[in-house]
Design a protein around this motif. Sequence first.
Motif, PDB file in Angstrom:
ATOM      1  N   ASN A  13       1.245  -1.314   0.040  1.00 54.08           N
ATOM      2  CA  ASN A  13      -0.068   0.235  -0.036  1.00 54.08           C
ATOM      3  C   ASN A  13       0.900   1.312   0.451  1.00 54.08           C
ATOM      4  OD1 ASN A  13      -1.830   1.864   0.222  1.00 54.08           O
ATOM      5  ND2 ASN A  13      -2.452   1.296   1.776  1.00 54.08           N
ATOM      6  N   LYS A  14       0.869   1.748  -1.051  1.00 58.58           N
ATOM      7  CA  LYS A  14       1.881   3.523  -1.882  1.00 58.58           C
ATOM      8  C   LYS A  14       1.145   4.049  -1.401  1.00 58.58           C
ATOM      9  CE  LYS A  14       5.267   0.215  -3.090  1.00 58.58           C
ATOM     10  NZ  LYS A  14       4.904   0.192  -4.279  1.00 58.58           N
ATOM     11  N   ASP A  15      -0.336   3.962  -2.024  1.00 56.18           N
ATOM     12  CA  ASP A  15      -1.490   5.276  -2.633  1.00 56.18           C
ATOM     13  C   ASP A  15      -0.990   5.365  -3.453  1.00 56.18           C
ATOM     14  OD1 ASP A  15      -3.071   4.485  -0.637  1.00 56.18           O
ATOM     15  OD2 ASP A  15      -2.343   5.969   0.604  1.00 56.18           O
ATOM     16  N   GLY A  16      -1.059   6.996  -3.976  1.00 60.38           N
ATOM     17  CA  GLY A  16      -1.139   7.157  -5.290  1.00 60.38           C
ATOM     18  C   GLY A  16      -2.191   7.406  -6.262  1.00 60.38           C
ATOM     19  N   LYS A  17      -2.079   7.362  -7.067  1.00 61.69           N
ATOM     20  CA  LYS A  17      -3.752   7.393  -7.964  1.00 61.69           C
ATOM     21  C   LYS A  17      -4.330   6.139  -7.620  1.00 61.69           C
ATOM     22  CE  LYS A  17      -6.439   8.649 -11.407  1.00 61.69           C
ATOM     23  NZ  LYS A  17      -7.030   9.736 -11.180  1.00 61.69           N
ATOM     24  N   LEU A  18      -5.914   6.195  -7.080  1.00 59.30           N
ATOM     25  CA  LEU A  18      -6.158   5.059  -7.309  1.00 59.30           C
ATOM     26  C   LEU A  18      -7.799   4.666  -7.903  1.00 59.30           C
ATOM     27  CD1 LEU A  18      -6.485   6.103  -2.973  1.00 59.30           C
ATOM     28  CD2 LEU A  18      -4.529   4.500  -4.550  1.00 59.30           C
ATOM     29  N   PHE A  19      -7.838   3.748  -7.834  1.00 59.46           N
ATOM     30  CA  PHE A  19      -8.427   2.765  -8.685  1.00 59.46           C
ATOM     31  C   PHE A  19      -9.959   2.527  -7.830  1.00 59.46           C
ATOM     32  CE2 PHE A  19      -5.940   4.189 -11.907  1.00 59.46           C
ATOM     33  CZ  PHE A  19      -6.601   4.444 -13.347  1.00 59.46           C
ATOM     34  N   TYR A  20     -11.125   2.463  -7.327  1.00 61.20           N
ATOM     35  CA  TYR A  20     -12.185   1.753  -7.168  1.00 61.20           C
ATOM     36  C   TYR A  20     -13.000   1.349  -7.994  1.00 61.20           C
ATOM     37  CZ  TYR A  20     -10.374   3.936  -2.323  1.00 61.20           C
ATOM     38  OH  TYR A  20      -9.283   4.558  -1.392  1.00 61.20           O
ATOM     39  N   LEU A  21     -13.723  -0.001  -7.243  1.00 61.04           N
ATOM     40  CA  LEU A  21     -14.940   0.120  -8.318  1.00 61.04           C
ATOM     41  C   LEU A  21     -16.106   0.786  -7.972  1.00 61.04           C
ATOM     42  CD1 LEU A  21     -14.276  -3.796  -6.732  1.00 61.04           C
ATOM     43  CD2 LEU A  21     -14.492  -2.781  -9.089  1.00 61.04           C
ATOM     44  N   VAL A  22     -16.774   0.953  -8.792  1.00 61.97           N
ATOM     45  CA  VAL A  22     -18.257   2.455  -9.089  1.00 61.97           C
ATOM     46  C   VAL A  22     -19.263   1.330  -8.913  1.00 61.97           C
ATOM     47  CG1 VAL A  22     -19.152   3.711 -10.211  1.00 61.97           C
ATOM     48  CG2 VAL A  22     -16.719   3.653 -10.591  1.00 61.97           C
ATOM     49  N   GLU A  23     -19.933   1.547  -8.036  1.00 62.23           N
ATOM     50  CA  GLU A  23     -21.661   0.735  -7.470  1.00 62.23           C
ATOM     51  C   GLU A  23     -22.930   2.202  -8.158  1.00 62.23           C
ATOM     52  OE1 GLU A  23     -21.566   0.788  -2.707  1.00 62.23           O
ATOM     53  OE2 GLU A  23     -20.832  -0.340  -3.674  1.00 62.23           O
ATOM     54  N   ALA A  24     -24.067   1.664  -7.623  1.00 61.96           N
ATOM     55  CA  ALA A  24     -24.747   2.685  -8.529  1.00 61.96           C
ATOM     56  C   ALA A  24     -25.734   3.096  -7.022  1.00 61.96           C
ATOM     57  CB  ALA A  24     -26.036   1.439  -9.241  1.00 61.96           C
ATOM     58  N   ARG A  25     -26.107   4.327  -7.287  1.00 60.73           N
ATOM     59  CA  ARG A  25     -27.110   4.935  -6.400  1.00 60.73           C
ATOM     60  C   ARG A  25     -28.129   5.658  -6.565  1.00 60.73           C
ATOM     61  NH1 ARG A  25     -23.799   6.147  -1.400  1.00 60.73           N
ATOM     62  NH2 ARG A  25     -25.985   5.909  -1.048  1.00 60.73           N
ATOM     63  N   CYS A  26     -29.442   4.610  -5.368  1.00 63.64           N
ATOM     64  CA  CYS A  26     -30.128   5.225  -6.488  1.00 63.64           C
ATOM     65  C   CYS A  26     -30.734   6.642  -5.777  1.00 63.64           C
ATOM     66  CB  CYS A  26     -31.432   4.323  -5.859  1.00 63.64           C
ATOM     67  SG  CYS A  26     -30.783   1.633  -5.845  1.00 63.64           S
ATOM     68  N   GLY A  27     -31.635   6.908  -6.433  1.00 60.50           N
ATOM     69  CA  GLY A  27     -32.808   8.198  -5.910  1.00 60.50           C
ATOM     70  C   GLY A  27     -32.737   9.024  -7.575  1.00 60.50           C
ATOM     71  N   SER A  28     -32.098   9.757  -8.067  1.00 57.29           N
ATOM     72  CA  SER A  28     -32.078  10.177  -9.438  1.00 57.29           C
ATOM     73  C   SER A  28     -31.426   9.467 -10.037  1.00 57.29           C
ATOM     74  CB  SER A  28     -31.127  12.015  -9.368  1.00 57.29           C
ATOM     75  OG  SER A  28     -29.593  11.552  -9.235  1.00 57.29           O
ATOM     76  N   LEU A  29     -30.791   8.433  -9.803  1.00 55.85           N
ATOM     77  CA  LEU A  29     -30.622   7.470 -10.285  1.00 55.85           C
ATOM     78  C   LEU A  29     -31.936   6.125 -10.283  1.00 55.85           C
ATOM     79  CD1 LEU A  29     -28.630   5.259 -12.839  1.00 55.85           C
ATOM     80  CD2 LEU A  29     -27.631   4.617 -10.464  1.00 55.85           C
ATOM     81  N   LYS A  30     -32.256   5.958 -11.794  1.00 55.08           N
ATOM     82  CA  LYS A  30     -33.434   4.861 -11.194  1.00 55.08           C
ATOM     83  C   LYS A  30     -32.901   3.606 -10.831  1.00 55.08           C
ATOM     84  CE  LYS A  30     -36.053   8.640 -13.041  1.00 55.08           C
ATOM     85  NZ  LYS A  30     -35.829   9.088 -11.126  1.00 55.08           N
ATOM     86  N   CYS A  31     -34.388   3.069  -9.826  1.00 59.30           N
ATOM     87  CA  CYS A  31     -33.672   1.770  -9.597  1.00 59.30           C
ATOM     88  C   CYS A  31     -34.938   1.002  -9.410  1.00 59.30           C
ATOM     89  CB  CYS A  31     -32.956   1.598  -8.395  1.00 59.30           C
ATOM     90  SG  CYS A  31     -31.249   2.067  -8.355  1.00 59.30           S
ATOM     91  N   PRO A  32     -35.440   0.275 -10.018  1.00 60.14           N
ATOM     92  CA  PRO A  32     -35.172  -0.614 -11.150  1.00 60.14           C
ATOM     93  C   PRO A  32     -35.080   0.463 -12.057  1.00 60.14           C
ATOM     94  CG  PRO A  32     -37.112  -1.361 -10.945  1.00 60.14           C
ATOM     95  CD  PRO A  32     -37.336  -0.315 -10.093  1.00 60.14           C
ATOM     96  N   PRO A  33     -34.228  -0.243 -13.203  1.00 59.12           N
ATOM     97  CA  PRO A  33     -33.467  -0.860 -13.588  1.00 59.12           C
ATOM     98  C   PRO A  33     -32.127  -1.069 -12.886  1.00 59.12           C
ATOM     99  CG  PRO A  33     -32.316   0.451 -15.263  1.00 59.12           C
ATOM    100  CD  PRO A  33     -33.935   0.518 -14.437  1.00 59.12           C
TER     101      PRO A  33
END
Length: 170
Positions: free
Chosen positions: A135-155
């Motif tokens: 773990n030296k950090d730097g530019k970090l890449f995280y998985l992206v997950e959906a968040r409901c609200g203005s993003l419609k769930c479903p789908p």
Amino acid sequence: MQKPRPCVTAGFAGGSWYAHKGAAVDPLCLPRDPEWGIYKDGTDGAKAYVYGAEYETHMSSDLMKSLLNHDIPCAVCLVRNRSVIKMFPGRKTCYKGWKLEYNGYLMAGYYNSVAGSTYSCVDSNPDALHGGHTNKDGKLFYLVEARCGSLKCPPYVEGRELVCAVCSKK
């Protein structure tokens, strides 16, 4: 199995430090054989900086868990006879008339980091650099997950990691 694409260069993924206020947004593919112009060794504070990149994956799958803190390689490859290349978030396959180049998981910087980030499509069978797993950090890449609200769930589904597809079209 897909045919390998001819790559122009392979190197090290990098970019700005994840918490710097003035961070550059785009990740870079830094070559393994850098060249230099006029330079002065040492840091003097009045510069922008580039760091290596590492995966920040916290997911139940063994593949993604095993990538945590591993340094990220990159490649720049050619796609012959294609005029448009587009990343489609939330898709594993291409729409009709498009050709799949690769698919994987959508990744970006941590939502609460100071630095801005961009979305990147990381191959579903990602590589890591040999020996780069502390773990030296730097530019970090995280998985992206959906968040409901203005993003419609479903789908979409709250908290579900998003996939992506990189497609080309003539």
